[in-house]
Scaffold this motif. Structure first.
Motif, PDB file in Angstrom:
ATOM      1  N   GLU A 138      58.527  13.195  14.252  1.00  0.00           N
ATOM      2  CA  GLU A 138      58.791  13.100  12.786  1.00  0.00           C
ATOM      3  C   GLU A 138      59.641  12.072  12.301  1.00  0.00           C
ATOM      4  N   GLN A 139      60.388  11.322  13.330  1.00  0.00           N
ATOM      5  CA  GLN A 139      60.988  10.073  13.014  1.00  0.00           C
ATOM      6  C   GLN A 139      60.003   8.624  12.954  1.00  0.00           C
ATOM      7  N   LEU A 140      58.861   8.923  13.586  1.00  0.00           N
ATOM      8  CA  LEU A 140      57.874   7.959  13.593  1.00  0.00           C
ATOM      9  C   LEU A 140      57.144   8.022  12.306  1.00  0.00           C
ATOM     10  N   ILE A 141      56.774   9.217  11.845  1.00  0.00           N
ATOM     11  CA  ILE A 141      56.059   9.284  10.659  1.00  0.00           C
ATOM     12  C   ILE A 141      56.540   8.406   9.381  1.00  0.00           C
ATOM     13  N   PRO A 142      57.802   8.769   9.096  1.00  0.00           N
ATOM     14  CA  PRO A 142      58.130   7.815   8.110  1.00  0.00           C
ATOM     15  C   PRO A 142      58.156   6.396   8.018  1.00  0.00           C
ATOM     16  N   LYS A 143      58.109   5.839   9.469  1.00  0.00           N
ATOM     17  CA  LYS A 143      57.980   4.349   9.508  1.00  0.00           C
ATOM     18  C   LYS A 143      56.493   4.007   9.283  1.00  0.00           C
ATOM     19  N   MET A 144      55.608   5.054   9.376  1.00  0.00           N
ATOM     20  CA  MET A 144      54.015   4.615   9.095  1.00  0.00           C
ATOM     21  C   MET A 144      54.009   4.452   7.500  1.00  0.00           C
ATOM     22  N   GLU A 145      54.710   5.502   6.923  1.00  0.00           N
ATOM     23  CA  GLU A 145      54.486   5.467   5.513  1.00  0.00           C
ATOM     24  C   GLU A 145      55.120   4.208   4.863  1.00  0.00           C
ATOM     25  N   MET A 146      56.267   3.753   5.426  1.00  0.00           N
ATOM     26  CA  MET A 146      56.672   2.827   4.872  1.00  0.00           C
ATOM     27  C   MET A 146      56.062   1.213   5.005  1.00  0.00           C
ATOM     28  N   THR A 147      54.990   1.400   5.985  1.00  0.00           N
ATOM     29  CA  THR A 147      54.187   0.048   6.151  1.00  0.00           C
ATOM     30  C   THR A 147      52.661   0.220   5.303  1.00  0.00           C
ATOM     31  N   GLY A 148      52.763   1.102   4.337  1.00  0.00           N
ATOM     32  CA  GLY A 148      51.745   1.161   3.478  1.00  0.00           C
ATOM     33  C   GLY A 148      50.625   1.740   3.823  1.00  0.00           C
ATOM     34  N   GLY A 149      50.633   2.718   4.662  1.00  0.00           N
ATOM     35  CA  GLY A 149      49.570   3.685   4.991  1.00  0.00           C
ATOM     36  C   GLY A 149      48.783   4.498   3.788  1.00  0.00           C
ATOM     37  N   MET A 150      47.693   4.951   4.140  1.00  0.00           N
ATOM     38  CA  MET A 150      46.986   5.415   3.079  1.00  0.00           C
ATOM     39  C   MET A 150      47.544   6.452   2.432  1.00  0.00           C
ATOM     40  N   GLY A 151      47.561   6.587   1.179  1.00  0.00           N
ATOM     41  CA  GLY A 151      47.869   7.901   0.328  1.00  0.00           C
ATOM     42  C   GLY A 151      49.697   7.780   0.153  1.00  0.00           C
ATOM     43  N   THR A 152      50.238   6.604   0.526  1.00  0.00           N
ATOM     44  CA  THR A 152      51.600   6.270   0.250  1.00  0.00           C
ATOM     45  C   THR A 152      51.484   4.823  -0.544  1.00  0.00           C
ATOM     46  N   LYS A 153      52.837   4.716  -1.259  1.00  0.00           N
ATOM     47  CA  LYS A 153      52.955   3.425  -1.752  1.00  0.00           C
ATOM     48  C   LYS A 153      53.149   2.371  -0.956  1.00  0.00           C
ATOM     49  N   ARG A 154      52.591   1.154  -1.181  1.00  0.00           N
ATOM     50  CA  ARG A 154      52.929  -0.023  -0.374  1.00  0.00           C
ATOM     51  C   ARG A 154      54.337  -0.286  -0.719  1.00  0.00           C
ATOM     52  N   HIS A 155      54.909  -1.237   0.297  1.00  0.00           N
ATOM     53  CA  HIS A 155      56.135  -1.892   0.043  1.00  0.00           C
ATOM     54  C   HIS A 155      55.992  -3.406  -0.042  1.00  0.00           C
ATOM     55  N   ILE A 156      55.368  -3.965  -0.942  1.00  0.00           N
ATOM     56  CA  ILE A 156      55.021  -5.594  -0.871  1.00  0.00           C
ATOM     57  C   ILE A 156      56.094  -6.333  -1.779  1.00  0.00           C
ATOM     58  N   SER A 157      57.089  -6.824  -1.035  1.00  0.00           N
ATOM     59  CA  SER A 157      57.951  -7.632  -1.925  1.00  0.00           C
ATOM     60  C   SER A 157      57.190  -8.831  -2.873  1.00  0.00           C
ATOM     61  N   SER A 158      56.176  -9.242  -2.398  1.00  0.00           N
ATOM     62  CA  SER A 158      55.500 -10.520  -2.965  1.00  0.00           C
ATOM     63  C   SER A 158      54.721  -9.772  -4.151  1.00  0.00           C
ATOM     64  N   ALA A 159      54.499  -8.499  -4.209  1.00  0.00           N
ATOM     65  CA  ALA A 159      54.046  -8.089  -5.638  1.00  0.00           C
ATOM     66  C   ALA A 159      54.928  -8.242  -6.743  1.00  0.00           C
ATOM     67  N   SER A 160      56.292  -7.957  -6.369  1.00  0.00           N
ATOM     68  CA  SER A 160      57.271  -7.642  -7.129  1.00  0.00           C
ATOM     69  C   SER A 160      57.713  -9.362  -7.635  1.00  0.00           C
ATOM     70  N   SER A 161      57.596 -10.224  -6.575  1.00  0.00           N
ATOM     71  CA  SER A 161      57.835 -11.358  -6.950  1.00  0.00           C
ATOM     72  C   SER A 161      56.963 -11.973  -8.371  1.00  0.00           C
ATOM     73  N   ALA A 162      55.472 -11.805  -7.820  1.00  0.00           N
ATOM     74  CA  ALA A 162      54.478 -12.112  -8.543  1.00  0.00           C
ATOM     75  C   ALA A 162      54.588 -11.618 -10.385  1.00  0.00           C
ATOM     76  N   LEU A 163      54.889 -10.468 -10.226  1.00  0.00           N
ATOM     77  CA  LEU A 163      55.175  -9.853 -11.383  1.00  0.00           C
ATOM     78  C   LEU A 163      56.249 -10.375 -12.328  1.00  0.00           C
ATOM     79  N   LEU A 164      57.134 -10.759 -11.398  1.00  0.00           N
ATOM     80  CA  LEU A 164      58.537 -11.312 -12.077  1.00  0.00           C
ATOM     81  C   LEU A 164      58.083 -12.832 -12.578  1.00  0.00           C
ATOM     82  N   ILE A 165      57.793 -13.348 -11.819  1.00  0.00           N
ATOM     83  CA  ILE A 165      57.416 -14.826 -12.057  1.00  0.00           C
ATOM     84  C   ILE A 165      56.362 -15.018 -13.483  1.00  0.00           C
ATOM     85  N   GLY A 166      55.382 -14.178 -13.191  1.00  0.00           N
ATOM     86  CA  GLY A 166      53.837 -13.979 -14.170  1.00  0.00           C
ATOM     87  C   GLY A 166      54.637 -13.645 -15.648  1.00  0.00           C
ATOM     88  N   GLY A 167      55.439 -12.730 -15.726  1.00  0.00           N
ATOM     89  CA  GLY A 167      56.230 -12.330 -16.929  1.00  0.00           C
ATOM     90  C   GLY A 167      56.963 -13.508 -17.608  1.00  0.00           C
TER      91      GLY A 167
END
Length: 456
Positions: A138-167
């Protein structure tokens, strides 16, 4: 994965691209031409990325062609005025768009590849530890989810940066264009006594209101490209452009707004595209980074400034040409506007291959898969040359018979006949140039791209 290489070699892309090519690296990139259309795994991956990207990239120029066709039937003065305004908007937009999108695509592809690699490693580790307790699993499963596995939200800091700069860039661009509209038009040759001034000023001011939506949507397209997903931007762009085409005759002719109606229709379509992309992105990505440092703003700005110099150099010639055409009068400017829009609509097809090459290369570099880097570079260059030759023939034939779709003015049509050969013969060169840019961006070699263009 193999032995780790020095980060400078990986970032520059020099070692993997030129390795085992002997004394003729350029020839090495065009090796094995018989497999150019081979339907192998790489060929299908390129097609799945390049075709939707190409359609999305050409959708906006095609929508602009529709605008041009509607406005052309209002009159040559209005067509010329819109041509000058669009030239200014394109110059301002490209200064921000290409650095933003290119940097975002590479950074997101790298970050997503590293996250996926981490998820695969953890999945293998779980399979090997069959005797582990339920708590340990159970401790390993959350780690997989944090890396952007299928069905979960990705944690991509570059996406946040792009939106901030673009706006932020979108708001800045809108304010600057609105406040300096008249001086910019004067610089482009539309003086205070010109009949083009009033319609050009209306169109430029209204279109500028859509700048925040344009920059935000392009930033989000860069994120999706980094995920190798070019279908979502295509769907959003198609919805927006269809709305633009429907609204054009309503605002221009039914409401009697003329060029102002064309601008309003275009702005509405851009905000619609932005809303659709934001909705889809929020389903896939957690846009709130853990800390401010995770935004990597300094890295974005550093590489973005390098590409800024490249874009200024690349678009200067187009802007100068538009200025010279405007000074020759409304007839010359109208013909130039039609040729330019056709050139953009066809040439940008090659940018779909560039997007595919960039996304695949950035992902392969992050995984240290240099065999795929070489295979991808060779294949997309070969495809770009073939595409350029086909476009050369198609443009030369079709434009000869479709000129009257844009205008009925005899003088404009006469000048178009002189410009068509130039639009056609530049297609192979454009295709190769776009793809070479994509390969450099995929290797995150933004420095070389900037200096090579500026030196020309």
């Amino acid at each position: 994965m193999g032995k780790e290489l020095p980060s400078t070699m990986i970032r520059s892309g020099v070692l993997p691209l030129w390795k085992n090519m002997g004394n003729s690296p350029l020839w090495g990139l065009f090796k094995s031409p018989r497999g150019i259309f081979k339907k192998d795994e790489l060929g299908l991956e390129i097609a799945q990325i390049a075709l939707p990207a190409a359609l999305a990239l050409t959708a906006d120029p095609i929508a602009s062609l529709v605008d041009t066709a509607f406005i052309g039937h209002i009159g040559p003065v209005e067509l010329a005025a819109v041509g000058v305004a669009i030239a200014i908007i394109n110059q301002a937009s490209k200064v921000a768009i290409f650095p933003l999108v290119s940097v975002t695509t590479s950074f997101v592809a790298e970050e997503d590849a590293k996250g996926s690699s981490g998820a695969e490693y953890q999945e293998t580790e779980m399979a090997e530890k069959q005797s582990a307790s339920d708590n340990e699993k159970e401790q390993l499963i959350p780690k997989m989810e944090m890396t952007g596995g299928m069905g979960t939200k990705r944690h991509i800091s570059s996406a946040s940066s792009a939106l901030l700069i673009g706006g932020a860039l979108g708001l800045i661009q809108a304010v600057i264009l609105i406040c300096t509209a008249k001086p910019l038009l004067s610089y482009m040759g539309v003086k205070s006594d010109s009949p083009m001034l009033k319609p050009a000023l209306k169109y430029l001011t209204l279109r500028s209101l859509g700048a925040p939506a344009v920059l935000l949507s392009l930033a989000m397209q860069g994120v999706f490209r980094g995920f190798k997903d070019t279908k979502t931007p295509l769907y959003a762009t198609m919805v927006g452009d269809v709305a633009n085409i429907i609204l054009d005759p309503i605002f221009i002719f039914l409401f009697g707004l003329g060029v102002s109606g064309a601008a309003i229709a275009h702005v509405i379509s851009q905000y619609l595209i932005s809303l659709i992309l934001m909705w889809r992105l929020m389903e896939q990505v957690n846009l709130l980074p853990p800390t401010i440092k995770d935004l990597q703003l300094s890295r974005f700005l550093k590489n973005g400034l390098l590409l800024l110099f490249r874009v200024i150099a690349a678009t200067f010639c187009v802007t100068l040409a538009a200025s010279l055409a405007a000074k020759l009068g409304s007839t010359s400017m109208a013909a130039f506007q039609i040729c330019l829009q056709v050139w953009l609509a066809t040439s940008l097809l090659a940018d779909g291959l560039a997007v595919a090459g960039q996304a695949i290369l950035a992902n392969a570099f992050a995984r240290n898969d240099y065999e795929k880097v070489m295979a991808t570079a060779s294949r997309v260059l070969q495809l770009s040359l073939a595409l350029g030759l086909v476009l050369c023939i198609v443009v030369a034939i079709i434009l000869q018979f479709s000129s009257r779709l844009f205008t009925d003015d005899i003088n404009v049509l006469r000048l178009l006949q002189l410009g068509i050969p130039f639009v056609a013969v530049t297609q192979p060169i454009n295709s190769l140039a776009f793809v070479f840019d994509g390969l450099n961006y995929g290797a995150s070699d933004f420095t070389y791209s900037a200096y090579s263009m500026a030196s020309l």
